[in-house]
Design an enzyme around this catalytic site. Structure first.
Site, PDB file in Angstrom:
ATOM      1  N   HIS A 189     -70.752 -55.198  60.914  1.00  9.14           N
ATOM      2  CA  HIS A 189     -70.279 -53.814  60.841  1.00  9.14           C
ATOM      3  C   HIS A 189     -68.779 -53.694  60.958  1.00  9.14           C
ATOM      4  O   HIS A 189     -68.170 -52.815  60.378  1.00  9.14           O
ATOM      5  CB  HIS A 189     -70.996 -52.976  61.890  1.00  9.14           C
ATOM      6  CG  HIS A 189     -72.379 -52.634  61.454  1.00  9.14           C
ATOM      7  ND1 HIS A 189     -73.472 -52.769  62.261  1.00  9.14           N
ATOM      8  CD2 HIS A 189     -72.827 -52.200  60.269  1.00  9.14           C
ATOM      9  CE1 HIS A 189     -74.545 -52.420  61.593  1.00  9.14           C
ATOM     10  NE2 HIS A 189     -74.181 -52.068  60.383  1.00  9.14           N
ATOM     11  N   GLU A 433     -81.137 -59.040  33.121  1.00  8.82           N
ATOM     12  CA  GLU A 433     -80.650 -60.107  34.009  1.00  8.82           C
ATOM     13  C   GLU A 433     -81.376 -61.420  33.782  1.00  8.82           C
ATOM     14  O   GLU A 433     -81.042 -62.421  34.412  1.00  8.82           O
ATOM     15  CB  GLU A 433     -80.848 -59.695  35.478  1.00  8.82           C
ATOM     16  CG  GLU A 433     -80.196 -58.369  35.827  1.00  8.82           C
ATOM     17  CD  GLU A 433     -80.172 -58.101  37.313  1.00  8.82           C
ATOM     18  OE1 GLU A 433     -79.131 -58.357  37.945  1.00  8.82           O
ATOM     19  OE2 GLU A 433     -81.193 -57.625  37.852  1.00  8.82           O
ATOM     20  N   ASP A 457     -76.586 -62.239  37.618  1.00 14.36           N
ATOM     21  CA  ASP A 457     -77.882 -62.901  37.534  1.00 14.36           C
ATOM     22  C   ASP A 457     -78.129 -63.475  36.152  1.00 14.36           C
ATOM     23  O   ASP A 457     -78.733 -64.536  36.024  1.00 14.36           O
ATOM     24  CB  ASP A 457     -78.999 -61.917  37.916  1.00 14.36           C
ATOM     25  CG  ASP A 457     -79.149 -61.821  39.422  1.00 14.36           C
ATOM     26  OD1 ASP A 457     -79.136 -62.888  40.068  1.00 14.36           O
ATOM     27  OD2 ASP A 457     -79.250 -60.700  39.950  1.00 14.36           O
ATOM     28  N   CYS A 504     -72.664 -54.581  34.280  1.00 17.16           N
ATOM     29  CA  CYS A 504     -72.281 -54.187  35.638  1.00 17.16           C
ATOM     30  C   CYS A 504     -72.108 -55.375  36.575  1.00 17.16           C
ATOM     31  O   CYS A 504     -71.950 -55.201  37.774  1.00 17.16           O
ATOM     32  CB  CYS A 504     -73.277 -53.185  36.213  1.00 17.16           C
ATOM     33  SG  CYS A 504     -74.920 -53.860  36.388  1.00 17.16           S
TER      34      CYS A 504
END
Ligand code: PEP
Ligand code: MG
Length: 596
Positions: A189, A433, A457, A504
């Site tokens: 975090h 992909e 991918d 993308c």
């Protein structure tokens, strides 16, 4: 000397080191007589109460600054403080005659130990949250001062073993040049808050405190995950010039921010931003994106102990849609499995997780969870009708697409029957992909409204090269002609069916490769907000006709080497000087380009 770590937040910084010494909260075991036990418990309750108050105010300020999703970290802390099992265990310990601080520390240690063993990076990172929470309560119980950064009166590189998320959040803005932490991962975090605030960070740097004594200086490269303690004059000049170049580049790019991505001969390309965190939507707008081309929804599922509810997802998706103020948003449905596992998913051990139950396969294997997400998306879309799209990841057959579309139809029917506001016109597309999706693109295009090529991918599955295997990093090659031909084939099939195609994956974020993609006929490119302005500058600097000629030559090459040479010679000559490979690496196979 050079220290390597994990690049957790991009940027370059150089400046004086501010060390944050590890906090020692010494807790000794003492006996508490029966007559004092009630008072002891009362002080424990007060410490909890004070901690809750602090957490609630941090939570609210983070919600305003970074968004609800990030603020949820502190909801988790608050829940820890209210955990009935913990409360009962502390009470039992005190009644048995032990001091509350001692008992509490023991209970928290056993909670933290459970997380240490889990096989899930996200959950392991939650150990840091538990420790953060424990320290907060102990400080109140022991009357210790908070570890504040009072010395931070000049902008500094903050070096610490670890910083809890609430400590990162409370650092004065504008004074922290960078973070260097000895532990943590990209998903801790602290790293997320650093990225949200645009502060460079390198984490998991072994021996950082030892290498950087008080009074020293350090240079931090948040792009490559490198820290250089006490750089000499030449190295200092090197970092300063990189920092300056980033600044100069960003003002050149800033001038183009509200311009469209149009080639010199008039071809308009849509540029989308890739987002992982709902709170990052403003970054997409600032980068000059036309919309969000890939919203990865996994963050929702991974960072927690139980499945997200429909309403929670609806509120978050709606928030993103509203913040994008009418610009289109493509939500990618849950792409879990592979390395993204959460304990509640019940995924059992797989020998080849990346060839296993992941992406759409896992979603179809958990229809209730998948339906919940689809419902939330249709409902959220009602707030910007016609502007919201969804797409499925890792599709490897027409059947998977048809089954998913059936689920969508069922969800729409349910929503209509129950009179729940939704947008039935949400366009549904798929990611390309896998090689099977490439070869079945014509059939898939009959059912999918659009394609978005997930090149990360696609490269991995086309070349049979693990995208995360460091030993294959030199071979994992987006410019391999087999990949380019797969893209060309996909674009032809889609266009023949009247569908548009985007890319993308990381390929779209490299200005040189983006020109090649343009030449292959791609209609949309989606990338990180950092890369977007540079890709826009590249699109605006070329003619589609030239890009096509280069791409035609590239697909005819025998291997990646000649493609790289072609890019180096032909594409580089078309782009503005500040994008030149010489300065930036990128498609050349050199390290990732710096971002403005
Ligand atoms: C991709 O594979 O290119 C992609 C965009 O999806 P992810 O990186 O999330 O797998
Ligand atoms: Mg992918």
């Amino acid at each position: 000397m050079r220290l390597d770590g994990i690049a957790a937040s991009p940027g370059i910084a150089i400046g004086p080191v501010l060390r944050i010494e590890p906090e020692v909260l010494s807790v000794r075991e003492t006996e508490v007589a029966p007559a004092e036990q009630e008072t002891e418990l009362e002080s424990f309750r007060l410490a909890l109460e004070d901690s809750r108050g602090e957490l609630a105010s941090i939570r609210d300020s983070i919600a305003v600054e970074l968004g609800e999703q990030e603020a949820a970290i502190y909801d988790a802390h608050l829940m820890l403080l209210d955990d009935p099992e913990m409360l009962a265990a502390v009470e039992r310990g005190v009644r048995a005659g032990r001091n509350a601080a001692w008992v509490f520390q023991g209970v928290m240690a056993s909670v933290a130990a459970r997380f240490e063993k889990v096989d899930d990076e996200y959950l392991r990172e939650r150990r840091a949250d538990i420790l953060d929470c424990e320290r907060r309560v102990l400080r109140h119980l022991l009357g210790a001062d908070r570890r504040v950064l009072l010395q931070l009166d000049e902008p500094s590189v903050v070096v610490a073993h670890d910083l809890g998320p609430s400590e990162v959040a409370q650092l004065p803005r504008g004074r922290v040049l960078a973070f260097v932490l000895e532990v943590g991962g990209r998903t801790s975090h602290g790293a997320i808050v650093a990225r949200g605030r645009g502060i460079p960070a390198v984490v998991s740097v072994k021996g950082a405190l030892q290498a950087m004594p008080a009074g020293s200086r350090a240079a931090v490269d948040g792009f490559r995950g490198v820290v250089e303690p006490d750089p000499d004059a030449a190295r200092t000049a090197h970092y300063e010039s990189r920092r300056e170049r980033l600044r100069a580049q960003s003002s050149a790019l800033e001038a183009m921010r509200s311009e469209p991505a149009v080639t010199l001969d008039g071809r308009r390309i849509d540029l989308g931003a890739n987002l992982e965190l709902p709170g990052d939507a403003p970054l997409a707008l600032e980068s000059g994106a036309d919309g969000i081309g890939l919203f990865r929804t996994e963050f929702f599922y991974l960072n927690r102990f139980e499945k997200p509810t429909e309403d929670e997802q609806y509120r978050t998706y709606r928030g993103v849609i509203e913040r994008m103020a009418g610009r289109p948003v493509i939500f990618r449905t849950m792409d879990l499995g592979g390395d993204k596992v959460a304990s509640y998913l019940g995924v059992t051990h797989e020998t080849n997780p990346f060839l296993g139950l992941r992406g759409i396969r896992l979603a179809l294997a958990s229809p209730d969870m998948f339906r919940t997400q689809i419902r939330a998306l249709y409902r959220a879309a009602a707030h910007a009708p016609g502007r919201v799209r969804m797409m499925f990841p890792m599709v490897s057959s027409v059947d998977e697409l048809l089954r998913s579309l059936e689920l969508c139809a069922e969800v729409r029917a349910d929503l209509a029957r129950d009179d729940v506001a939704h947008d039935p016109g949400v366009e549904v597309g798929i990611m390309i992909e896998t090689p099977s999706a490439v070869w079945m693109a014509d059939a898939l295009a009959r059912h999918a409204a659009f394609f978005s090529i997930g090149s990360n991918d696609l490269v991995q599955y086309t070349l049979a090269m693990d995208r995360d295997n460091e030993r294959l990093a030199g071979l994992y090659e987006p410019l391999d002609p087999s990949v380019l031909r797969s893209i060309e084939h996909t674009v032809r099939a889609a266009h023949a069916a009247g569908r548009w195609v985007g890319v993308c994956g990381e390929m779209a974020g490299d200005p040189h490769t983006a020109v090649l993609l343009l030449g292959l006929g791609v209609d949309e490119l989606s990338m990180s907000c950092y890369d977007l302005p540079r890709v826009k500058a590249a699109v605006r600097a070329v003619r589609l006709a030239d890009a096509r000629a280069i791409a035609e030559q590239a697909v005819r090459c025998d291997s990646a080497g000649p493609v790289r040479a072609l890019v180096r010679e032909r594409v580089d000559a078309l782009l503005p000087g500040y994008l030149a490979l010489e300065h930036n690496g990128g498609a050349n196979g050199a390290p990732a380009p710096e971002r403005a």
